[in-house]
Design a protein around this motif. Structure first.
Motif, mmCIF file in Angstrom:
data_model
loop_
_atom_site.group_PDB
_atom_site.id
_atom_site.type_symbol
_atom_site.label_atom_id
_atom_site.label_comp_id
_atom_site.label_asym_id
_atom_site.label_seq_id
_atom_site.Cartn_x
_atom_site.Cartn_y
_atom_site.Cartn_z
ATOM 1 N N LEU A 152 0.859 -1.175 0.000
ATOM 2 C CA LEU A 152 0.000 0.000 0.000
ATOM 3 C C LEU A 152 0.897 1.228 0.000
ATOM 4 N N ARG B 111 -2.756 3.817 -3.024
ATOM 5 C CA ARG B 111 -3.091 2.768 -3.987
ATOM 6 C C ARG B 111 -2.301 1.507 -3.655
ATOM 7 N N TRP B 112 -2.890 0.371 -4.030
ATOM 8 C CA TRP B 112 -2.195 -0.894 -3.871
ATOM 9 C C TRP B 112 -1.292 -1.132 -5.083
ATOM 10 N N SER C 172 -5.189 -3.844 -8.588
ATOM 11 C CA SER C 172 -6.362 -4.003 -7.730
ATOM 12 C C SER C 172 -6.118 -5.218 -6.858
ATOM 13 N N LEU C 173 -6.718 -5.240 -5.689
ATOM 14 C CA LEU C 173 -6.527 -6.391 -4.819
ATOM 15 C C LEU C 173 -7.155 -7.618 -5.472
ATOM 16 N N THR D 151 -10.361 -7.466 0.581
ATOM 17 C CA THR D 151 -10.293 -6.124 1.143
ATOM 18 C C THR D 151 -8.916 -5.927 1.771
ATOM 19 N N GLY D 152 -8.586 -4.680 2.074
ATOM 20 C CA GLY D 152 -7.302 -4.407 2.702
ATOM 21 C C GLY D 152 -7.150 -5.121 4.034
ATOM 22 N N ARG D 153 -8.215 -5.157 4.820
ATOM 23 C CA ARG D 153 -8.153 -5.834 6.120
ATOM 24 C C ARG D 153 -7.990 -7.327 5.940
ATOM 25 N N VAL E 35 -6.404 -8.750 3.516
ATOM 26 C CA VAL E 35 -4.993 -8.941 3.165
ATOM 27 C C VAL E 35 -4.146 -8.954 4.435
ATOM 28 N N ASP E 36 -4.455 -8.072 5.372
ATOM 29 C CA ASP E 36 -3.715 -8.051 6.634
ATOM 30 C C ASP E 36 -3.861 -9.371 7.385
ATOM 31 N N ARG F 141 0.910 -8.971 2.387
ATOM 32 C CA ARG F 141 1.279 -7.560 2.399
ATOM 33 C C ARG F 141 2.765 -7.411 2.749
ATOM 34 N N ASP G 50 5.287 -4.732 4.091
ATOM 35 C CA ASP G 50 5.357 -3.425 4.742
ATOM 36 C C ASP G 50 6.772 -2.895 4.696
#
Length: 323
Positions: free
Chosen positions: A221, A226-227, A254-255, A260-262, A264-265, A320, A322
């Motif tokens: 991210l 944007r991803w 796009s994912l 969703t982002g969560r 992915v976490d 993800r 980081d």
């Protein structure tokens, strides 16, 4: 630069110099072409390393021995500063270079020397080219060397990644880093604003190099909200790829699997081997919420166990990354 008139033979030699530098013939191929119009007995390319601020010899021919301290000694001379200011070669011996000449050229039988600063056409300094001869250089030698110097500057450019990364698909933007955090170009790929504007990439690349992984693939991210699909690959950088480096490449995405982002976490934590309570604590969620997210992830990815979920996530770069 002084205006000079070139004959057909000289133009052919210049064209071949550029071809050898660009086509893989490198320093020796380029100098073989140049020798046809500038008679010389020995040469040495000295590269400037922006990571250390020092000069060191990288390619030579005709010298019996290269003194590793000679390059740094030369940069302390007024002649070097004059060459840098005018971007023209300096002849030796001349006032201010006599001691250097007696120490590094005369013992090997050379009676004349010529040192040219190497600047790329864009203006970036990459190093020096030392020429030596048993006879005096022709008057035309200096303007000829000045004219061809921007092509030869690529030989000493240590900021480029010289080993093309394997396994990097088209459509990616890429840069490469060495362990000192020096950013270098990747031939055939451009850098994006997302890469150049992210200060954490150098540390990510260094950790990747130290981990001795061959590659890493995941989702990132960016600061632009944007991803991005992010890939890290091992690569040799610097002169002849002798420095360990890492290519960092990205492209907006796009994912996948409508995650969703969560999610992915959560998926990233599952792939790391965390239990549901550990995931809940790390993401500041309730265990029930984590369980719900996992149910959705299992359905979207078509997996029926954490093991299969982890295998799929790692294989397809769904975790993800980081910075």
């Amino acid at each position: 630069m002084a205006e000079i008139t070139l004959n057909v033979r000289q133009l052919q030699a210049f064209a071949e110099v550029g071809y050898e530098v660009a086509g893989g013939g490198g320093a020796h191929g380029a100098m073989a072409a140049l020798r046809r119009v500038v008679p010389l007995d020995a040469y040495e390319f000295v590269a400037f390393d922006p990571a250390t601020g020092r000069h060191h010899s990288v390619v030579s021919d005709g010298h019996h021995r290269i003194d590793r301290d000679a390059a740094e000694e030369y940069t302390g001379l007024d002649a070097y500063r004059r060459a840098m200011a005018t971007r023209t070669p300096v002849s030796m011996p001349e006032p201010g270079t006599e001691r250097y000449f007696r120490r590094h050229l005369a013992p090997y039988g050379w009676t004349a020397g010529l040192t040219a600063p190497l600047f790329l056409a864009e203006g970036r300094y990459t190093g020096l080219l030392h020429l030596a001869s048993r006879d005096a250089f022709a008057e035309l030698a200096e303007p000829l060397i000045t004219a061809v110097a921007p092509m030869l500057a690529h030989v000493t450019d240590l900021t480029r990644c010289v080993i093309d990364p394997v396994g990097l698909p088209a459509g990616f933007h890429a840069v490469t880093f060495d362990r000192q955090g020096t950013r270098r170009e990747v031939p055939g790929f451009t850098a994006s604003a997302a890469l150049t504007g992210e200060p954490g990439l150098a540390a990510l690349a260094r950790a990747f190099i130290d981990a001795r992984e061959l590659s890493r693939h995941g989702l990132w991210l960016g600061r632009d909200g944007r991803w991005h699909e992010l890939r890290l690959l091992r690569a040799g950088v610097g002169f002849q790829g002798t420095i360990q480096g890492a290519v960092v490449a990205e492209r907006p995405c796009s994912l996948p699997y409508e995650l969703t982002g969560r999610e992915v976490d959560v998926l990233t934590r599952v792939a790391a081997g965390d239990s549901n309570p550990q995931i809940a604590a790390a993401l500041v969620l309730s265990v029930r919420t984590v369980t719900t997210h996992l149910e959705h992830i299992f359905t979207k990815l078509g997996c029926d166990s954490r093991t299969r979920l982890t295998t799929k996530a790692l294989a397809e770069g769904l975790c993800r990354l980081d910075l």
